[in-house]
Write a protein that holds these residues in place. Structure first.
Motif, short mmCIF file in Angstrom:
data_model
loop_
_atom_site.label_atom_id
_atom_site.label_comp_id
_atom_site.label_asym_id
_atom_site.label_seq_id
_atom_site.Cartn_x
_atom_site.Cartn_y
_atom_site.Cartn_z
N HIS A 197 0.82 -1.22 0.00
CA HIS A 197 0.00 0.00 0.00
C HIS A 197 0.86 1.28 0.00
O HIS A 197 0.56 2.25 -0.72
N HIS A 213 1.18 4.53 -2.64
CA HIS A 213 1.17 5.99 -2.42
C HIS A 213 2.37 6.64 -3.12
O HIS A 213 2.25 7.69 -3.74
N SER A 244 0.32 9.54 6.00
CA SER A 244 -1.09 9.14 5.88
C SER A 244 -1.69 8.97 7.26
O SER A 244 -1.06 9.30 8.26
N HIS A 282 0.34 5.52 8.31
CA HIS A 282 1.80 5.38 8.17
C HIS A 282 2.46 6.72 7.91
O HIS A 282 1.83 7.64 7.39
N ASP A 287 -6.24 7.26 -0.52
CA ASP A 287 -6.24 5.89 -1.05
C ASP A 287 -7.03 5.78 -2.37
O ASP A 287 -8.17 6.24 -2.45
ZN ZN Z 1 -3.11 5.09 2.31
#
Ligand code: ZN
Ligand code: KG4
Length: 342
Positions: free
Chosen positions: A116, A120, A143, A146, A311
């Motif tokens: 993921h 990004h 984010s 994270h 996302d």
């Molecule tokens: Zn994300």
């Protein structure tokens, strides 16, 4: 080639279709459909995993159908399927990976499990023009789940220089917004309130941590906000709009200061050619402006469209496209269709 990307790691069900080109490294987005669960999670002030997973299950096929329709493509035209395999909420990830596995099996097309955060990062390769990104690149990923400083020496060659020790920047925005009663998600709400506030009225700390550290910590800042909010409530019994705006401005300024300073320090130390911003917090215009002001000598990029910051399936297709290219290049074989490791 045409890559279909599926993203269901948290609170957006998304499918994106990306086309790569033989003459440069830019990727073109043919379509990107996002079914946001934000209104659903506003009811609880945050994401409830079981609720999110059920919503993904409801939206997965309609979102896939719409993405194909918007790109004027049938499923048979897709060359490979990329899907977020993690990190994320397990039950939510299962919806996307099950869909991707099924498509790969039925269509007999390669399946590309994708990280993921790599997704990004690859949002910065979508819909650009001019010279494509040049390595080495230092990327700030920020984010809700994270927050890292990453050195990228080549495609899918990531070295973590630093990460959050506690809350991610987006998580801190969400939690502070809740303290200020600004709702969910907190990032856009705080940014809006901060525009009308003074960042100097209520001084808040900056966590630089040890000298030369590239790590982040936002829990102390969050506690400091809690203290000023509690004191204000004890004194006045309520939070005035002016107070909320000033706290939002001061909080945002503290986060932006730390993120932008550490990013620039890392870019200088590692002789980066470019500085990239990725993840939901990359939508923040105060952060973009602070980096732009400090980034002389570096090419500074952030996602071309706001929809590529948070996302989305297009970024997963983009990361998958480069993963596919590298694996074919190094081993001469396509990634086999297989069960997804989670
Ligand atoms: Zn994300
Ligand atoms: O990347 P993302 O969609 O999901 C995760 O992978 O976590 O990021 C969502 C996070 C949320 O915490 C949200 O508050 C934050 O990104 N965010 C922002 C802005 N827009 C979204 N933070 C600051 N300023 C914004 N404009």
């Amino acid at each position: 080639m045409l890559y279909l990307g599926i993203e269901t790691s948290c609170d957006e069900t998304s499918v994106g279709i990306i086309e790569n080109s033989s003459h440069n490294e830019w990727l073109t987005c043919r379509s990107c459909v996002i079914a946001s669960q934000i209104p659903l999670h506003q009811l609880t002030g945050g994401v409830v995993p079981e609720v999110a997973a059920r919503e993904h299950a409801l939206k997965m096929i309609p979102v896939l159908t719409e993405a194909l329709k918007k790109a004027s493509l049938s499923l048979e035209k897709i060359d490979a399927i990329a899907v977020t395999q993690g990190p994320g909420l397990l039950s939510s990830l299962l919806v996307g990976t099950t869909c991707a596995n099924t498509l790969s099996t039925i269509l007999q097309k390669p399946l590309i499990p994708t990280n993921h955060i790599a997704g990004h990062i690859y949002a910065n390769w979508i819909d650009g023009n001019g010279t494509a990104p040049q390595f080495p690149i230092v990327v700030l990923t920020a984010s809700g789940g994270h927050n890292e400083l990453v050195l990228m020496r080549d495609h899918h060659d990531f070295a973590e220089l630093g990460a959050t020790l506690d809350d991610a920047a987006g998580e801190a925005f969400d939690k502070v917004a809740r303290l200020l009663e600004l709702g969910y998600p907190g990032g856009p709400a705080i940014e809006k309130a901060a525009k009308n506030g003074n960042p100097h009225t209520i001084p808040l700390p900056r966590a630089w941590l040890e000298k030369n550290s590239y790590d982040f910590s936002f829990s102390g800042l969050k506690t400091a906000v809690l203290r000023v909010v509690t004191a204000e409530l004890e004194k006045n019994g309520q939070l005035s709009p002016a107070f909320v705006n000033d706290v939002a401005a001061s909080f945002q300024s503290s986060v932006v200061d730390v993120l932008s300073t550490k990013l620039l320090r890392a870019a200088t130390a590692y002789n980066a050619k470019e500085i990239h911003l990725a993840g939901g917090v990359s939508a923040n215009t105060a952060l973009r402006s602070a980096i732009t002001a400090k980034a002389q000598g570096f090419t500074f990029r952030f996602p071309q469209k706001m929809m590529y910051c948070t996302d989305n399936g297009a970024m997963i297709a983009a990361a998958g496209a480069f993963l596919h290219k590298i694996k074919q290049f190094h081993s001469g074989i396509t990634i086999p269709r297989s069960s997804l490791p989670l």
